[in-house]
Design a protein around this motif. Structure first.
Motif, short mmCIF file in Angstrom:
data_model
loop_
_atom_site.label_atom_id
_atom_site.label_comp_id
_atom_site.label_asym_id
_atom_site.label_seq_id
_atom_site.Cartn_x
_atom_site.Cartn_y
_atom_site.Cartn_z
N PHE A 44 0.85 -1.15 0.03
CA PHE A 44 0.05 0.03 -0.01
C PHE A 44 0.83 1.41 -0.03
O PHE A 44 0.73 2.28 -0.83
CB PHE A 44 -0.97 -0.15 1.36
CG PHE A 44 -1.56 1.23 1.30
CD1 PHE A 44 -2.68 1.58 0.71
CD2 PHE A 44 -1.45 2.09 2.30
CE1 PHE A 44 -3.41 2.84 0.46
CE2 PHE A 44 -2.07 3.26 2.56
CZ PHE A 44 -3.15 3.59 1.69
N LEU A 45 1.86 1.27 0.86
CA LEU A 45 2.70 2.34 0.80
C LEU A 45 3.43 2.78 -0.40
O LEU A 45 3.62 3.81 -0.90
CB LEU A 45 3.75 2.54 2.14
CG LEU A 45 3.12 2.18 3.54
CD1 LEU A 45 4.19 1.96 4.58
CD2 LEU A 45 2.62 3.63 3.88
N ARG A 46 3.95 1.49 -0.88
CA ARG A 46 4.47 1.74 -2.28
C ARG A 46 3.70 2.18 -3.17
O ARG A 46 4.07 3.19 -4.15
CB ARG A 46 5.22 0.42 -2.62
CG ARG A 46 5.91 0.37 -4.09
CD ARG A 46 6.65 -0.97 -4.35
NE ARG A 46 7.60 -0.67 -5.66
CZ ARG A 46 7.26 -1.09 -6.76
NH1 ARG A 46 5.95 -1.79 -6.86
NH2 ARG A 46 7.82 -0.94 -7.63
N GLY A 47 2.44 1.71 -3.23
CA GLY A 47 1.61 2.10 -4.29
C GLY A 47 1.22 3.65 -4.15
O GLY A 47 1.16 4.22 -5.34
N THR A 48 1.00 4.12 -2.97
CA THR A 48 0.47 5.34 -2.62
C THR A 48 1.84 6.22 -3.06
O THR A 48 1.77 7.49 -3.83
CB THR A 48 0.27 5.82 -1.26
OG1 THR A 48 1.42 5.45 -0.38
CG2 THR A 48 -1.16 5.11 -0.96
N ALA A 49 3.08 5.94 -2.93
CA ALA A 49 4.20 6.68 -3.32
C ALA A 49 4.39 6.74 -4.72
O ALA A 49 4.44 7.78 -5.33
CB ALA A 49 5.51 6.04 -2.51
N LEU A 50 4.25 5.38 -5.46
CA LEU A 50 4.25 5.68 -6.96
C LEU A 50 3.11 6.47 -7.54
O LEU A 50 3.18 7.22 -8.69
CB LEU A 50 4.15 4.06 -7.42
CG LEU A 50 5.39 3.26 -7.35
CD1 LEU A 50 4.77 1.69 -7.44
CD2 LEU A 50 6.45 3.65 -8.04
N ASP A 51 2.09 6.64 -7.02
CA ASP A 51 0.58 7.30 -7.52
C ASP A 51 1.35 8.63 -7.20
O ASP A 51 0.96 9.56 -8.38
CB ASP A 51 -0.41 7.06 -6.65
CG ASP A 51 -1.69 7.83 -7.14
OD1 ASP A 51 -1.70 8.25 -8.28
OD2 ASP A 51 -2.66 7.92 -6.42
N ARG A 52 1.77 8.98 -5.98
CA ARG A 52 2.12 10.58 -6.09
C ARG A 52 3.21 10.92 -6.85
O ARG A 52 3.58 12.28 -7.09
CB ARG A 52 2.44 10.61 -4.38
CG ARG A 52 1.18 10.63 -3.72
CD ARG A 52 1.27 10.88 -2.29
NE ARG A 52 0.02 10.63 -1.42
CZ ARG A 52 -0.29 9.82 -0.41
NH1 ARG A 52 0.83 9.31 0.27
NH2 ARG A 52 -1.42 9.88 0.13
#
Length: 193
Positions: A44-52
């Protein structure tokens, strides 16, 4: 070189807090590779960082992995569902995720707003309106929820209420949202969307 998954995650958290999203995503990937393969929160953290960081296709894969690992985690369902709806990439799938998140956390104003917005986006104003009103009541200072409420009021021909909601949204709008809301206050939805 000898950093553990926990060390890599802590480093990723520091980078994310400093808005270095690409670097944070790399640190979370390292944490996943060093024993965190089944940790939904790391995905989840990786996904949100990639999204941002503007890397949506990669973010989507990480967020889907997080949902697969934690299908009852409202935070993950809400984030991915909202992202799908806002991008128009899978409105039905996003709505279903938001409905699941809402069943898990029925009183969370952010989830209520996101689900109402999903219904609005799909043209179901009858289901959207009570949710958006409820979310605005629970979070009266919320810029996004008030903007959404103004949008639905406008669509329903309730112009005075729309402008009132947009004025409330403008009070706490961030730099990115302020010009969009100002345009709605001046021109309604015709020029702003």
């Amino acid at each position: 070189r000898g950093a553990s998954a926990a060390d890599a995650r802590a480093y990723g958290d520091l980078l994310a807090a400093d808005k270095q999203h690409d670097a944070a995503a790399a640190a979370y990937a390292m944490a996943i590779a060093r024993g965190g393969e089944n940790d939904w929160n790391l995905h989840f953290l990786r996904g949100t960082a990639l999204d941002r960081a503007g890397r949506w296709s990669e973010a989507l894969a990480s967020l889907r992995r997080a949902v697969a690992l934690a299908p009852r985690e409202s935070k993950v369902l809400s984030y991915l569902g909202s992202a799908l709806v806002s991008r128009g990439d899978g409105l039905e799938e996003g709505q279903l995720m938001l409905e699941r998140a809402s069943r898990l956390r029925p009183n969370d104003p952010a989830i209520i707003d996101a689900l109402g917005w999903a219904y609005y986006t799909r043209g179901d104003l009858v289901r959207a309106l009570p949710l958006l009103e409820r979310a605005a009541q629970a979070d009266p200072g919320g810029s996004l929820v008030n903007e959404h409420l103004g949008d639905i009021y406008w669509k329903l021909g309730r112009r005075y209420e729309a402008r009132y909601a947009w004025k409330a949204a403008a009070l706490y709008a961030d730099d990115a949202a302020a010009p969009r809301i100002a345009a709605k206050l001046t021109n309604g939805l015709g020029a702003a969307n």
